[in-house]
Every structure is written in structure tokens, then in C-alpha cells.
Design an enzyme around this catalytic site. Sequence first.
Site, PDB file in Angstrom:
ATOM      1  N   PHE A   1       7.717  -4.466  35.307  1.00 62.76           N
ATOM      2  CA  PHE A   1       7.191  -5.221  36.423  1.00 62.76           C
ATOM      3  C   PHE A   1       5.812  -5.731  35.964  1.00 62.76           C
ATOM      4  O   PHE A   1       5.697  -6.161  34.823  1.00 62.76           O
ATOM      5  CB  PHE A   1       7.270  -4.384  37.714  1.00 62.76           C
ATOM      6  CG  PHE A   1       8.709  -4.355  38.205  1.00 62.76           C
ATOM      7  CD1 PHE A   1       9.723  -3.797  37.436  1.00 62.76           C
ATOM      8  CD2 PHE A   1       9.072  -4.988  39.372  1.00 62.76           C
ATOM      9  CE1 PHE A   1      11.062  -3.845  37.833  1.00 62.76           C
ATOM     10  CE2 PHE A   1      10.404  -5.034  39.790  1.00 62.76           C
ATOM     11  CZ  PHE A   1      11.392  -4.465  39.023  1.00 62.76           C
TER      12      PHE A   1
ATOM     13  N   TYR B   1      11.914 -18.298  31.695  1.00 63.37           N
ATOM     14  CA  TYR B   1      11.495 -17.049  31.052  1.00 63.37           C
ATOM     15  C   TYR B   1      12.493 -15.935  31.374  1.00 63.37           C
ATOM     16  O   TYR B   1      13.020 -15.269  30.474  1.00 63.37           O
ATOM     17  CB  TYR B   1      10.078 -16.674  31.521  1.00 63.37           C
ATOM     18  CG  TYR B   1       9.707 -15.258  31.194  1.00 63.37           C
ATOM     19  CD1 TYR B   1       9.688 -14.815  29.876  1.00 63.37           C
ATOM     20  CD2 TYR B   1       9.395 -14.342  32.204  1.00 63.37           C
ATOM     21  CE1 TYR B   1       9.375 -13.506  29.576  1.00 63.37           C
ATOM     22  CE2 TYR B   1       9.069 -13.040  31.904  1.00 63.37           C
ATOM     23  CZ  TYR B   1       9.068 -12.616  30.582  1.00 63.37           C
ATOM     24  OH  TYR B   1       8.765 -11.317  30.298  1.00 63.37           O
TER      25      TYR B   1
ATOM     26  N   ASP C   1       7.673 -18.598  41.183  1.00 65.03           N
ATOM     27  CA  ASP C   1       7.207 -17.275  41.636  1.00 65.03           C
ATOM     28  C   ASP C   1       8.108 -16.701  42.729  1.00 65.03           C
ATOM     29  O   ASP C   1       8.163 -17.257  43.833  1.00 65.03           O
ATOM     30  CB  ASP C   1       5.796 -17.382  42.238  1.00 65.03           C
ATOM     31  CG  ASP C   1       4.684 -17.264  41.217  1.00 65.03           C
ATOM     32  OD1 ASP C   1       4.939 -16.779  40.100  1.00 65.03           O
ATOM     33  OD2 ASP C   1       3.548 -17.652  41.551  1.00 65.03           O
TER      34      ASP C   1
END
Length: 330
Positions: A169, A141, A285
Site C-alpha cells: 500500500f 501502472y 486515483d
Amino acid sequence: MSVLIVGGAGYIGSHAVDWFCENNYEVVVVDNLSTGHKDAINKKAKFYEGDLRDKSFMRRVFDNEVIDGVIHFAAFSIVPESMKKPLDYYDNNVYGMNVLLEIMNEYSVKNIVFSSTAATYGEPKQIPIKETDPQVPTNPYGETKLAMEKMMHWADTAYGIKFVALRYFNVGGAKPDGSIGEDHNPETHLTPIVLDVAHGTRNELTIFGNDYDTTDGTNVRDYVHVMDLAEAHRLAFEYLKAGNDSNAFNLGSSTGFSNLQIVEAARKVTGKEIPTKIGPRRPGDPSTLIADSTKARTVLNWKPKYDNVEKIIQDAWTWETKNPSGYGDK
Ligand code: UFG
């Protein structure tokens, strides 16, 4: 003269459409409704249903309308999905931008505001993150969004198309009256999942990992209200219309909240228990993402009005309680 909002039926896009309409801009929306919702689009906007990658469809839109500039939200944006389906992300995001810039060049439309992301930075070298920090994404992504930023840079060099990349964000909240909000299917984002649990439509929240190098071991993110983002797009659009140069801005609150702190804040706002359990880390992550958004505040004169995580959760909760099945169309 109209502003073309591509992806205007999605979560952030629909709030921007609403905000531009409320500020008396003529708005044209393009969306293929693959993830967006027709009912999310403000009725004052003119809607064309179709795919950005379909050049003849896009030429029809540009033939019919006088387009002053483009705001581009039409992209896949889910980190874990991008890990599983990277090529879908390259097709939709990178090829979509290719077509958009090609058509803009054909029709001499010279301004574009683009939804970029903190995910272009990857695992940051320093916190808070500045716009000049290295961009080394840790997932497809982020890679596709970085590629899209670079495409705009080279399209500026070659064709003089000016751009603003807004690196968001973590976005949350909803229009405060609860008339539009976040509705993804499936939902993967933390705040709507937490509120689904509060509402009883899910049994519990799994927190992905508590062994990160953060105060409580869970990931830390920087939350920004979707209405403040909408205003940032308007300011960026005006910045380009005033003849300024291409630029990139972080949009965040400059404050980090851990996943456990978000659950605590949601318990406070909703008064519900919100059962949680700890699960394994989610691939892709980064540990901590916090923005330095001084540049947007000084150059764009961006003044976030809802710079408060409880307000973000409160407005998302209003949307959730008024619309427990979202838009009810998927
Ligand atoms: N999380 C959980 N459980 C869940 C869902 C999420 O623990 O059920 C955690 C994630 O692991 C992460 C945090 O909550 O630590 C936030 O996850 P989200 O999926 O809500 O958001 P991301 O941080 O992955 O990504 C979002 C946007 C991206 C953007 C990024 C920038 O989706 O487009 O923020 O920070 F790039």
C-alpha cells in the site's frame, strides 16, 4: 550463495538491500540508476550497473554470481506518469519481468519475491482489501504490475519458478538513522512533498481533490514503513527457500489516513505550518485504499515494528532534515 536484488538503488530496494546486508545475507544489486542512487546502496553489497532488459548484461551477472533467489524492485511506479506514458511502463515493467524470468529459467533460479502494489486492485469493491478481491486496475501502472504477477504465475506453471507477490500500500519513512531515504526526481508522493513544504523547499502542498466519498473528501491511503517492508521481503524470501508455494500478500497497516490527516500528522511531527490548497482530482486515483494484511501477519509471521503514521513521518523528516537535497546526484 547470494540474493540478487534488482532495483536495489531505489527507495524501497535500497532499504531492502541494507536490511539483507544487516542480516548477513550476501547481496548482489542490479540497477540501471535511471531513478535510483548509487550512494543508497549499502557498501557490503556487490553492485552491477546495467539494465534488466539487457539480456547479455543479465547473463554476465548470473554467470559471475551464484544466485539463490531474486527480489525484484526494478519498475516504474508513479501512477500519474503511467497515465501519460503507458508504453514506457509496459516496456520497462512487463518486458523487464519477461527478461528476468527468462534468465532465471535459463540459470535454474527458482525463487522470486516481487514488489507488487495495491494499484492492482483498482477501485476496491470492499474495504479493507483482501488478496482474493478482484484486481481491476484504474491506471497503466497497476495494469503492468498485474501483468507481471500473471507472468510469474504462468512461469511457475511452466518452469516451476515460485514467487511471492507483495502488494504494498503506501510506503513511507526512512531508515531511522536518516542515512538512506526517499529521493525521487521529480517527487510526486504525498509524504515527501508535505515534508518539503515543512522544510521550506516548496511553498505549499496542493491536495488533489476534496470531493471524494470519504470523511473529509480527500483520498484515504494505508501507510506502511519502508523498514517493515524490507523485513517482509526477507520473510518472503525465507518462505520460498523453505519450499512453500507461490503466494500473494497485502502489506499495509490496515488503518486509513486521509490526505488532510497526513498533513495534520506532519504538522504535529515537524511543528511547521505546512500551507495547503485544494486542487482538482488527479487522474487515476482511487478514492480509498486500505489493506487487510492479516495473511502476511499469519502466514509470513510479519510483525510490523513501525506501524504508526507519526513514526513514518518522523523518520522521513529525519532523512529530509539531514539530506535536504536527497543524495544530491540528480
Ligand atoms: N497527493 C496530493 N498532492 C500531492 C501528491 C499526492 O494530494 O502533491 C495525494 C494523491 O492524490 C493521493 C495521495 O496523496 O490521494 C497519495 O498519493 P501518492 O502519489 O503519494 O501515492 P499513490 O497512492 O498515488 O501511489 C502509491 C504508490 C503506488 C502504489 C499506491 C498504492 O506510488 O506505487 O501508493 O496505494 F500503488
